[in-house]
Write a protein that holds these residues in place. Structure first.
Motif, mmCIF file in Angstrom:
data_model
loop_
_atom_site.group_PDB
_atom_site.id
_atom_site.type_symbol
_atom_site.label_atom_id
_atom_site.label_comp_id
_atom_site.label_asym_id
_atom_site.label_seq_id
_atom_site.Cartn_x
_atom_site.Cartn_y
_atom_site.Cartn_z
ATOM 1 N N GLU A 59 3.427 -11.996 8.362
ATOM 2 C CA GLU A 59 2.594 -10.926 7.835
ATOM 3 C C GLU A 59 1.333 -10.812 8.687
ATOM 4 O O GLU A 59 0.680 -11.814 8.983
ATOM 5 N N ASN A 114 0.420 -4.457 6.036
ATOM 6 C CA ASN A 114 -0.049 -3.894 4.764
ATOM 7 C C ASN A 114 -0.472 -2.442 4.930
ATOM 8 O O ASN A 114 -1.170 -2.096 5.877
ATOM 9 N N GLU A 146 4.180 -3.311 3.690
ATOM 10 C CA GLU A 146 3.902 -3.843 2.355
ATOM 11 C C GLU A 146 3.011 -2.863 1.612
ATOM 12 O O GLU A 146 1.945 -2.499 2.097
ATOM 13 N N ASP A 176 4.195 -5.283 -2.719
ATOM 14 C CA ASP A 176 3.274 -6.419 -2.569
ATOM 15 C C ASP A 176 2.573 -6.731 -3.893
ATOM 16 O O ASP A 176 2.413 -5.841 -4.732
ATOM 17 N N LYS A 197 7.497 -8.896 -3.415
ATOM 18 C CA LYS A 197 6.610 -10.031 -3.156
ATOM 19 C C LYS A 197 5.861 -10.355 -4.444
ATOM 20 O O LYS A 197 5.009 -9.587 -4.888
HETATM 21 MG MG MG Z 1 0.466 -8.230 1.888
#
Ligand code: MG
Ligand code: C2E
Ligand code: MG
Ligand code: MG
Length: 281
Positions: A59, A114, A146, A176, A197
């Motif tokens: 990530e 993200n 995400e 997320d 997630k």
């Molecule tokens: Mg994240």
């Protein structure tokens, strides 16, 4: 401006608010300058399969070192960027850098980036993304985006349309911080997610709280029913890792497996130890 009775307090209160607003405006300006010179960095945090112990991806997490104030937490500068509108430029910068860097990694690992809810309100997102993939040469299958549940509230129809375009390009999408926002089964059902997630707050509580463990178990069961792998974030202890593995969680991420690192793909722990911990049982 101040009311007669509480004049002093009101004045002070208003002064305080002005000061806060001034600081945020200043931060937004400094952030714009940093973005303009491509001055943000990315830290990468490893994600691993709990079946095989293999690395599944990294990530990308934005990092900003302010010239005077030093490192600023993403929670702080992301919210300023969202408020001031420069999150669009910031998000594009992060995407471009993550794709460029991931394209040059020695192993073809996936990179997870993200997205801010604000980015998902822009109809041009898919086009921008396509340009970035073309320019950096990163295969779309190596990119995962995400998004949080809040991203889907504002304009569901248009967000759904944008996400479908992105998926059609071969980019995958993870939801997320699952469990902390506005969750509904309908959201999971109607959006084309590839991964759930689960928020680290549940993992954090899991050793003490049977309820947190029950929620983790339920999310894993839900994921397996609808065919979505579940990744647990914020794994810090071997006990948490053991529990997640025995509950059938697919992937994990957290300080135990590796801290976010500015050095590119890396793991803070000797990977053999982690691998044995994962493969035990
Ligand atoms: Mg994240
Ligand atoms: P997130 O996407 O949920 O990212 C995970 C956060 O948890 C990261 O914090 C990471 O450093 C931290 N973390 C990972 N493992 C552990 C652990 O074992 N224990 C603990 N206590 N924390 C752990 P970070 O880097 O401070 O980022 C915070 C949030 O800022 C991210 O949460 C994400 O929402 C946002 N963010 C970061 N980079 C970007 C970006 O490029 N764009 C956007 N829109 N948001 C970003
Ligand atoms: Mg998260
Ligand atoms: Mg989080």
């Amino acid at each position: 401006r101040a009311k007669a009775t509480h004049g002093v307090q009101l004045c002070r209160y208003e002064y305080g608010m002005d000061e806060v607003a001034r600081k945020r405006r200043q931060m937004a300006n400094d952030l714009r300058d940093a973005i303009a010179v491509d001055g943000l960095s990315l830290a990468y945090q490893v994600q691993r399969s709990l079946d095989s112990g293999e690395v599944t991806g990294y990530e990308a997490l934005a990092r900003w070192q302010h010239p005077i104030d030093g490192w600023i937490a993403p929670q702080d500068f992301i919210s300023v960027a969202e408020e001031s509108g420069c999150i669009i430029e910031l998000g594009e910068c992060v995407l471009r850098r993550a794709c460029r860097e991931a394209a040059s990694w020695p192993e073809p690992h996936r990179v997870a980036v993200n997205l801010s809810p604000v980015q998902l309100t822009r109809p041009s997102l898919a086009t921008t993304l396509a340009e970035i993939l073309l320019e950096t040469g990163l295969p779309p299958s190596r990119l995962e985006l995400e998004i949080t549940e809040t991203a889907l509230i504002a304009d569901k129809t248009s967000a759904l349309h944008i996400l479908r375009q992105i998926k059609a390009m071969g980019v995958s999408i993870a939801i997320d911080d699952f469990g902390t926002g506005y969750s509904s089964l309908e959201t999971l059902h109607s959006f084309p997610f590839d991964k759930i997630k689960i928020d680290r707050s549940f993992v954090l509580e899991s050793e003490k709280s049977e309820q947190a463990r029950a929620i983790i178990r339920a999310v894993i069961a839900l994921g397996s029913t609808i065919g979505m792998p579940v990744l647990a974030e914020g794994v810090e202890t071997e006990a948490q890792l053991d529990m997640l593995r025995s509950e059938g969680c697919s992937e994990a991420q957290g300080y135990l497996l590796g801290r976010p690192s500015l050095e590119g793909p890396s793991e803070s722990k000797p990977s053999e130890i982690i691998r044995t911990a994962i493969q035990r049982g």
